[in-house]
Design an enzyme around this catalytic site. Structure first.
Site, PDB file in Angstrom:
ATOM      1  N   ARG A 181       0.825  -1.204   0.000  1.00 21.78           N
ATOM      2  CA  ARG A 181       0.000   0.000   0.000  1.00 21.78           C
ATOM      3  C   ARG A 181       0.867   1.266   0.000  1.00 21.78           C
ATOM      4  NH1 ARG A 181      -2.961   2.957   4.264  1.00 21.78           N
ATOM      5  NH2 ARG A 181      -4.909   3.778   3.381  1.00 21.78           N
TER       6      ARG A 181
ATOM      7  N   HIS B 178       0.577   4.199  -2.691  1.00 18.95           N
ATOM      8  CA  HIS B 178       0.337   5.592  -2.286  1.00 18.95           C
ATOM      9  C   HIS B 178       1.513   6.496  -2.652  1.00 18.95           C
ATOM     10  CE1 HIS B 178      -3.228   5.097   0.729  1.00 18.95           C
ATOM     11  NE2 HIS B 178      -3.367   4.336  -0.336  1.00 18.95           N
TER      12      HIS B 178
ATOM     13  N   ASN C  16      -3.587   8.641   4.330  1.00 16.61           N
ATOM     14  CA  ASN C  16      -2.456   8.034   5.049  1.00 16.61           C
ATOM     15  C   ASN C  16      -2.528   8.140   6.569  1.00 16.61           C
ATOM     16  OD1 ASN C  16      -1.185   7.265   2.649  1.00 16.61           O
ATOM     17  ND2 ASN C  16      -0.159   9.235   2.436  1.00 16.61           N
TER      18      ASN C  16
ATOM     19  N   HIS D  86      -6.143  -6.294  -2.476  1.00 16.33           N
ATOM     20  CA  HIS D  86      -6.983  -6.368  -1.281  1.00 16.33           C
ATOM     21  C   HIS D  86      -7.286  -7.811  -0.885  1.00 16.33           C
ATOM     22  CE1 HIS D  86      -8.681  -1.979  -1.519  1.00 16.33           C
ATOM     23  NE2 HIS D  86      -7.384  -2.042  -1.281  1.00 16.33           N
TER      24      HIS D  86
END
Length: 331
Positions: free
Chosen positions: A66, A70, A98, A197
């Site tokens: 992740r 990001h 975040n 996911h």
């Protein structure tokens, strides 16, 4: 026909070669052998620290993946997410996507310090993230791929970019797709990358609206299986419990596989952004069905889309720097 198929396969394979071997960027090439001479043990070091981190806490694999995602969606894959606030820098760690959820920075520090010991001032934090994300997939049973390397680190961060560019769990399908397209990624990349996911957790605050007030009318989201929703409500109340954690894929939460897509088919995607892949667009619905039926196909596409994502606007050549400490720019 056989001749045509063999030609087709040859062309397909040829088409795949540049993807796996090198990537042209604005500033030069990224290629897997970038550190072969300057720091031959780099990838081995990343893998060994990641293996220990995932053995301590399997969730770390999802957290590192992740972070890479990001990072790449804000100013490109340049390690900007790793910077703490200091001087003129306002950290991306405080952005809405975040804050209270981005984690794994200590693992990146551990990798960086081990790599610096082996070959000082050579391997960028951005490349460490890209390699660690691949290792996160492999360590949880997912696909492997050769990571094109040669990124350099940014000397700045973008709080507004982090707030605006990263797809949110309650964004509409169209908004999410637009955010992907702005980064040069398409609908296939969107569906395949959402498959990450299959591991990791989500906080109650990220999907609460689906349980109680999906479209502002005080009603739950009816695209969510109601018995699953009832189970979620026991630990995600109307108020409070914001940070309570839930598996994104309750079937095999620590194994990288295609059960995420099977859950979506059963109306048991946890986040709104998961379920809309099946309910709001025909092309993405078709991809969800394909990946649910064919784990190998999902793995192949996930690897390709990760390589593509990791190639968003990297700094190469003389742009940026190789940070000594991933949390701050060089003095």
């Amino acid at each position: 026909m056989a001749r045509f198929m063999s030609l087709f396969l040859t062309l397909s394979l040829l088409g795949f070669v540049p993807l796996s071997l090198s990537h042209k960027t604005n500033g030069g090439y990224l290629y897997p052998q970038f550190y072969d001479h300057s720091c031959p043990k780099a990838q081995q070091i990343v893998k060994s620290v990641m293996a220990k981190a995932v053995a301590r806490e399997v969730r770390m694999a999802a957290s590192i993946m992740r972070l890479h995602f990001h990072d790449c969606f804000v100013k490109g894959c340049d390690g900007s997410i790793l910077l703490d606030s200091s001087g003129s820098i306002i950290s991306e760690k405080n952005s809405v996507p975040n804050r209270n959820s981005a984690r794994g920075f200590d693992v990146v520090d551990e990798i960086k310090s081990a790599v610096e010991k082996e070959c000082p001032h050579t391997v960028s934090c951005a490349d460490i993230l890209a390699i660690a994300a691949r290792d996160s997939s492999v360590l949880t049973g997912g696909p492997s791929w050769e990571v094109p390397l040669g990124r350099r680190d940014s000397r700045g961060a973008s709080l507004s970019g982090s707030n605006n560019n990263i797809p949110a769990p309650n964004n509409t399908f169209q908004t999410i797709l637009t955010k992907f397209k702005l980064k040069g990624l398409n609908i296939v990349d969107l569906v395949a990358l959402s498959g990450s996911h299959t591991i990791g957790d989500s906080r109650c605050t990220s999907f609460r609206q689906r349980l109680y007030n999906q479209s502002g009318n005080g009603r739950p989201d009816y695209s969510l299986d109601q018995s699953y929703a009832a189970k979620l409500r026991t630990r995600c109340p109307r108020s409070g419990g914001d940070q309570n954690l839930f598996f994104l894929d309750f079937v095999s939460p620590t194994k990288f596989d295609n059960s995420y897509f099977k859950n979506i088919l059963a109306s048991k995607g946890l986040l709104s952004s998961d379920q809309v892949l099946y309910t709001k667009n025909e092309a993405s619905m078709d991809l969800v069905k394909q990946y649910a039926a064919n784990n190998k196909l999902f793995f192949e596409q996930f690897a390709q889309s990760m390589i593509k994502m990791a190639n968003i606007s990297p700094l190469t050549g003389s742009r940026g720097e190789i940070r000594k400490n991933c949390r701050k720019v060089n003095g």
